[in-house]
Design a protein around this motif. Structure first.
Motif, PDB file in Angstrom:
ATOM      1  N   TYR A 248     -20.908  19.448 -38.794  1.00 34.08           N
ATOM      2  CA  TYR A 248     -21.302  19.838 -40.323  1.00 34.08           C
ATOM      3  C   TYR A 248     -22.332  20.889 -40.390  1.00 34.08           C
ATOM      4  N   LEU A 249     -23.331  21.287 -39.476  1.00 34.89           N
ATOM      5  CA  LEU A 249     -24.041  22.195 -39.382  1.00 34.89           C
ATOM      6  C   LEU A 249     -23.387  23.605 -39.617  1.00 34.89           C
ATOM      7  N   ARG A 250     -22.432  23.870 -38.699  1.00 30.43           N
ATOM      8  CA  ARG A 250     -22.078  25.257 -38.990  1.00 30.43           C
ATOM      9  C   ARG A 250     -21.170  25.037 -40.071  1.00 30.43           C
ATOM     10  N   ALA A 251     -20.398  23.934 -40.421  1.00 31.60           N
ATOM     11  CA  ALA A 251     -19.421  24.028 -41.661  1.00 31.60           C
ATOM     12  C   ALA A 251     -20.487  24.468 -42.894  1.00 31.60           C
ATOM     13  N   ALA A 252     -21.523  23.687 -42.760  1.00 31.29           N
ATOM     14  CA  ALA A 252     -22.529  23.842 -44.023  1.00 31.29           C
ATOM     15  C   ALA A 252     -22.772  25.627 -44.173  1.00 31.29           C
ATOM     16  N   VAL A 253     -23.140  26.109 -43.214  1.00 31.18           N
ATOM     17  CA  VAL A 253     -23.440  27.703 -43.093  1.00 31.18           C
ATOM     18  C   VAL A 253     -22.553  28.360 -43.669  1.00 31.18           C
ATOM     19  N   SER A 254     -21.348  28.033 -43.007  1.00 28.13           N
ATOM     20  CA  SER A 254     -20.288  28.883 -43.549  1.00 28.13           C
ATOM     21  C   SER A 254     -19.767  28.910 -44.650  1.00 28.13           C
ATOM     22  N   THR A 255     -19.834  27.496 -45.537  1.00 28.09           N
ATOM     23  CA  THR A 255     -19.677  27.215 -46.653  1.00 28.09           C
ATOM     24  C   THR A 255     -20.530  27.927 -47.540  1.00 28.09           C
ATOM     25  N   VAL A 256     -21.832  27.916 -47.329  1.00 27.97           N
ATOM     26  CA  VAL A 256     -23.014  28.588 -48.147  1.00 27.97           C
ATOM     27  C   VAL A 256     -22.508  30.215 -48.168  1.00 27.97           C
ATOM     28  N   SER A 258     -19.619  31.533 -47.781  1.00 28.53           N
ATOM     29  CA  SER A 258     -18.502  31.949 -48.528  1.00 28.53           C
ATOM     30  C   SER A 258     -18.867  31.688 -50.035  1.00 28.53           C
ATOM     31  N   ILE A 259     -19.411  30.677 -50.385  1.00 23.45           N
ATOM     32  CA  ILE A 259     -19.996  30.653 -51.817  1.00 23.45           C
ATOM     33  C   ILE A 259     -20.716  31.783 -52.409  1.00 23.45           C
ATOM     34  N   GLU A 263     -18.411  33.254 -55.338  1.00 20.09           N
ATOM     35  CA  GLU A 263     -18.569  32.692 -56.509  1.00 20.09           C
ATOM     36  C   GLU A 263     -19.615  33.609 -57.320  1.00 20.09           C
ATOM     37  N   PRO A 264     -19.677  33.393 -58.688  1.00 20.65           N
ATOM     38  CA  PRO A 264     -20.685  33.928 -59.734  1.00 20.65           C
ATOM     39  C   PRO A 264     -21.974  33.206 -59.337  1.00 20.65           C
ATOM     40  N   PRO A 265     -23.230  33.987 -60.084  1.00 20.75           N
ATOM     41  CA  PRO A 265     -24.507  33.484 -59.736  1.00 20.75           C
ATOM     42  C   PRO A 265     -24.637  31.876 -59.880  1.00 20.75           C
ATOM     43  N   GLY A 266     -25.706  31.316 -59.391  1.00 20.07           N
ATOM     44  CA  GLY A 266     -25.941  29.861 -59.315  1.00 20.07           C
ATOM     45  C   GLY A 266     -26.637  29.466 -58.098  1.00 20.07           C
ATOM     46  N   ASP A 267     -27.535  28.723 -58.073  1.00 17.43           N
ATOM     47  CA  ASP A 267     -28.156  28.234 -56.627  1.00 17.43           C
ATOM     48  C   ASP A 267     -27.286  27.204 -56.058  1.00 17.43           C
ATOM     49  N   ILE A 268     -27.600  27.174 -54.860  1.00 13.92           N
ATOM     50  CA  ILE A 268     -26.749  26.398 -53.983  1.00 13.92           C
ATOM     51  C   ILE A 268     -27.766  25.146 -53.624  1.00 13.92           C
ATOM     52  N   LEU A 269     -27.229  23.644 -53.352  1.00 15.96           N
ATOM     53  CA  LEU A 269     -28.095  22.643 -52.801  1.00 15.96           C
ATOM     54  C   LEU A 269     -27.176  22.327 -51.619  1.00 15.96           C
ATOM     55  N   VAL A 270     -27.780  22.225 -50.764  1.00 18.49           N
ATOM     56  CA  VAL A 270     -27.140  21.757 -49.346  1.00 18.49           C
ATOM     57  C   VAL A 270     -27.708  20.245 -48.862  1.00 18.49           C
ATOM     58  N   PHE A 271     -26.895  19.319 -49.015  1.00 17.06           N
ATOM     59  CA  PHE A 271     -27.424  18.131 -48.230  1.00 17.06           C
ATOM     60  C   PHE A 271     -27.287  17.789 -46.582  1.00 17.06           C
ATOM     61  N   LEU A 272     -28.469  18.085 -46.028  1.00 19.45           N
ATOM     62  CA  LEU A 272     -28.185  17.715 -44.460  1.00 19.45           C
ATOM     63  C   LEU A 272     -28.983  16.345 -44.446  1.00 19.45           C
ATOM     64  N   THR A 273     -29.570  16.085 -43.043  1.00 16.96           N
ATOM     65  CA  THR A 273     -30.289  15.012 -42.682  1.00 16.96           C
ATOM     66  C   THR A 273     -31.564  14.738 -42.430  1.00 16.96           C
ATOM     67  N   GLY A 274     -32.178  16.009 -41.914  1.00 17.25           N
ATOM     68  CA  GLY A 274     -33.425  15.584 -41.444  1.00 17.25           C
ATOM     69  C   GLY A 274     -34.054  17.221 -41.106  1.00 17.25           C
ATOM     70  N   GLN A 275     -35.561  17.065 -40.932  1.00 25.01           N
ATOM     71  CA  GLN A 275     -36.331  18.314 -40.579  1.00 25.01           C
ATOM     72  C   GLN A 275     -35.561  19.423 -39.345  1.00 25.01           C
ATOM     73  N   ASN A 292     -24.435  39.802 -42.692  1.00 27.64           N
ATOM     74  CA  ASN A 292     -23.860  40.070 -43.879  1.00 27.64           C
ATOM     75  C   ASN A 292     -24.141  41.197 -44.815  1.00 27.64           C
ATOM     76  N   GLY A 293     -25.671  41.469 -44.325  1.00 23.68           N
ATOM     77  CA  GLY A 293     -26.682  42.471 -45.093  1.00 23.68           C
ATOM     78  C   GLY A 293     -26.229  43.117 -46.145  1.00 23.68           C
ATOM     79  N   LYS A 294     -25.470  44.273 -46.072  1.00 22.58           N
ATOM     80  CA  LYS A 294     -25.506  45.263 -47.665  1.00 22.58           C
ATOM     81  C   LYS A 294     -24.650  44.496 -48.460  1.00 22.58           C
ATOM     82  N   SER A 295     -23.452  44.098 -47.999  1.00 21.47           N
ATOM     83  CA  SER A 295     -22.625  43.559 -49.056  1.00 21.47           C
ATOM     84  C   SER A 295     -23.270  42.380 -49.975  1.00 21.47           C
TER      85      SER A 295
END
Ligand code: ADP
Ligand code: MG
Length: 687
Positions: A248-256, A258-259, A263-275, A292-295
């Protein structure tokens, strides 16, 4: 019609500014306008009327509707804090207490700690003369009962986040019900984000047992009132993973990513489990964003978990500048306790860290476990605060429909009861099994708790608190095992050292984990390593920190977390005061690590383990319960694998890992807890 939140506030900079300077006329008006737009605003008078006329009011309202920040203030405006009385609002989480109190102080234009203050364990920002609205954890309120059993200074107590069913909330509710019988004028408000109000109402409904439903003297209705605040959330479109997600960690990162890219502007909140997984995700995401840099510039990546410094918390709450996108990686604290304005996308891992206790093996640990449907729905709701949003669930729809449980299990039914039992005993409640719990704990867990307390010397044969040890241990605001360790250090002449260890054990970690390579961190640790284990290693770090005059540069060089060390100093100072109050004499053993380890054993004998003789994989078994456990990679003793050890706590991922480990001589176990180990064959203790 839907209110347009951010449209008329160019950039929104003053809008959520968290500094007091926003009380300039413009910023002030903005905050005021914002308050009036909150759903609870329309219910202000109804809420005040209910509180006036009912002993107990239950208020249900969606997260972000203004329950926590507005209701205490309404009460104050209506005069509930006059004549020196105080309005209390409890939260299960420390970070929520701090964040909410500082928000309310800001909205009211007062200095935090004066009229509006907060108290969490080891941190009291209140003023006994000035503070009228006080935010605190439910655990702290329970502690206050030890000196003021009827909580007499409070006129109204709002128990917030009741749906979370934390163990302290449940105990608090049981006790408040008792207090109300002696103090009928005390008003309770139970606030919750989900509708579970009926069972709560039934719990507080004392009218059936009495003749009328009115309290004669005060003309109060004893039957609880229920008020539902109609929320306003926008639609949230939910997406599911097509296949089960292996990581889920890698999946979360790649989902973020691609959003962010699509996707248009707007903040992203990701629910993980702990520090730990949040820090790892921050690192991965930072890397990805750089590649991802310049793009796609302008991604601000922020963690959110308890133990975060105030400055880091402020970053999370401060508005996102134009053209930037904020990604907040959070524990489930952002599920209902805190609202982050501006979130449009939610990524839900489907997991959270939960405490589980097995009374058979007598082992409690923190497990990354699936959340319930109720939690999943709450998480999705966070995407619809400012406009229609999207929620990406990192699990399949089939899983959601068929396998996720409907509701979570109340914490009281899945934790060790040792701390709770001692608290109830200290409050004079001896018949624990007969206590009026909102949800009953299991009898096995109860018996286990009494057994451990008996072995610790906290309760006697009649299950009554022993004097003085039991009362002394109850007085220290830490787990009874730590308190016992402190008490034992008095006899062993190493209280200075044990206070340091106790302070370090009360924070997450003193190491910087998210910088540089694992190898560098390990090398840094080796500079302080003690063959006796982590506890003794902490003493070396502490000594080094004092010797360099608490220098941040020294910390940086040694991968020691400076903020954490400052906290350790603070906590240690408070523990020192408590210890002295209960008659402990401060003394150092000057490097005699044997007495230090004996003192640790006096508290943690129940966590003793032995290396399995045949095992080359470092497998240990607990002496009691024969649970399979391994030393955590973060421990100094990882791969060293001494034969006899004690652990401080367990975490489990693929295996059960012991965090913070120390070597012992098994003979000390029988010395420390003859009752606990009496059924053991003597030969199993031979080296
Ligand atoms: P509830 O308790 O019903 O979930 P709150 O009273 O916590 O709602 O929040 C009401 C509103 O106040 C939120 O929508 C949010 O916009 C704002 N708010 C609360 N805390 C903060 C904060 N620390 N910083 C900025 N805004 C906040
Ligand atoms: Mg709230």
């Amino acid at each position: 019609e839907k209110p347009q939140l951010l449209d008329d506030e160019e950039g929104g900079v003053l809008f959520f500014s968290s500094s007091l300077s926003s009380s300039s006329s413009y910023g002030y008006a903005s905050l005021e306008k914002q308050r009036q737009r909150l759903p609870v605003y329309k219910y202000r008078n109804s809420i005040l009327y209910l509180v006036e006329t009912h002993s107990t009011s239950i208020i249900v309202g969606e997260t972000g509707s203004g329950k926590t920040t507005q209701i205490p203030r309404y009460l104050k405006e209506a005069g509930w804090a006059e004549g020196g009385r105080v309005i209390a609002c409890t939260q299960p989480r420390r970070l929520a207490v701090q964040a909410v109190a500082s928000r309310v102080a800001e909205e009211m234009g007062v200095k935090l700690g004066d009229e509006v203050g907060y108290t969490i364990r080891f941190e009291d920002l209140t003023n006994s003369e000035l503070t009228r609205v006080k935010f605190l954890t439910d655990g702290v309120l329970l502690r206050e009962m030890m000196t003021d059993p009827l909580l007499s200074k409070y006129s109204v107590i709002m128990v917030d986040e009741a749906h979370e069913r934390s163990i302290s909330t449940d105990i608090l509710l049981g006790l408040l019900k008792k207090i109300q019988r002696r103090r009928p004028e005390l008003r309770l408000i139970i606030a919750s984000a989900t509708i579970e109000a009926k069972s709560m109402a039934a719990f507080f409904d004392t009218s059936k047992k009495r003749r009328g439903s009115e309290d004669k003297q005060h003309g109060l209705k004893t039957e609880p009132a229920i008020l539902s605040v109609e929320g306003r959330g926008y639609n949230v479109q939910v997406f599911y993973a097509e296949e089960p997600v292996p990581d889920y960690l890698r999946a979360a990162v790649s989902t973020v990513m691609s959003i962010h890219n699509q996707e248009p502007p707007g903040d992203i909140l990701v629910f993980l489990t702990g520090q730990d997984d949040i820090d790892a995700a921050v690192e991965l995401l930072t890397e990805e964003a750089q590649n991802n840099g310049k793009s796609s510039p302008g991604l601000t990546i922020l963690p959110l978990y308890s133990g975060l410094s105030r400055a880091d918390q402020d970053l999370v709450f401060s508005p996102t500048p134009r053209g930037k996108r904020k990604v907040v990686l959070s524990t489930n604290i952002a599920e209902t306790s805190l609202t982050l304005e501006g979130v449009v996308y939610v990524v839900d891992s489907g997991f959270s860290k939960q405490r589980f206790y097995n009374p058979i093996t007598d082992v409690e640990n923190l497990i990354v476990a699936p959340i319930s449907k109720a939690s999943a729905r709450q998480r999705a709701g966070r995407a619809g605060r400012v406009r229609p949003g999207k929620c990406y669930r990192l699990y399949t729809e089939e899983y959601y429909l068929k396998e996720m449980s409907t509701e979570g299990i109340p914490e009281i039914q899945r934790t060790s009861l040792v701390s709770s039992v001692i608290q109830l005993k200290a409050l004079g409640i001896d018949n624990i099994l007969g206590f009026d719990w909102p949800a009953s704990p299991s009898p096995e867990a109860m018996i286990r708790a009494l057994e451990v307390l008996y072995s610790l010397g906290v309760v006697d044969d009649d299950a009554k608190l022993t004097s003085p040890a039991g009362f002394q241990i109850a007085e220290i605001p830490l787990d009874p095992m730590i308190s016992k360790m402190i008490l034992a250090s008095n006899e062993l002449g190493c209280s200075e050292e044990i206070l340091t260890i106790a302070a370090v054990l009360s924070i997450q970690s003193i190491w910087v984990s998210s910088r540089g390579s694992q190898k560098e961190l390990d090398e840094a640790k080796m500079r302080f390593a003690a063959a006796e284990g982590d506890h003794v290693t902490f003493l070396n770090v502490y000594k080094g920190f004092l010797k360099c005059n608490k220098s941040p540069t020294w910390c940086h060089k040694n991968f020691v977390n400076y903020q954490a060390m400052k906290k350790v100093i603070e906590i240690r100072e408070q523990l020192r005061r408590t210890a002295q109050r209960i008659g402990i004499i401060l003394k150092s053993c000057d490097g005699d690590t044997q007495v230090v380890r004996k003192a640790v054993t006096a508290g943690y004998f129940a966590n003793a383990c032995r290396l399995e003789a045949f095992s080359h994989s470092g497998m240990y078994k607990t002496l009691r319960g024969s649970q399979e456990v391994y030393i955590h990679p973060s421990s100094i003793l990882f791969r060293v694998n001494p034969k006899w050890i004690l652990f401080h706590s367990l975490v489990s991922t693929d295996r059960q890992y012991m965090r913070n480990v120390i070597t012992i001589d098994p003979a000390w176990l029988i010395e420390a807890a003859p009752h606990f180990y009496r059924h053991r064959q003597p030969d199993s203790f031979h080296q």
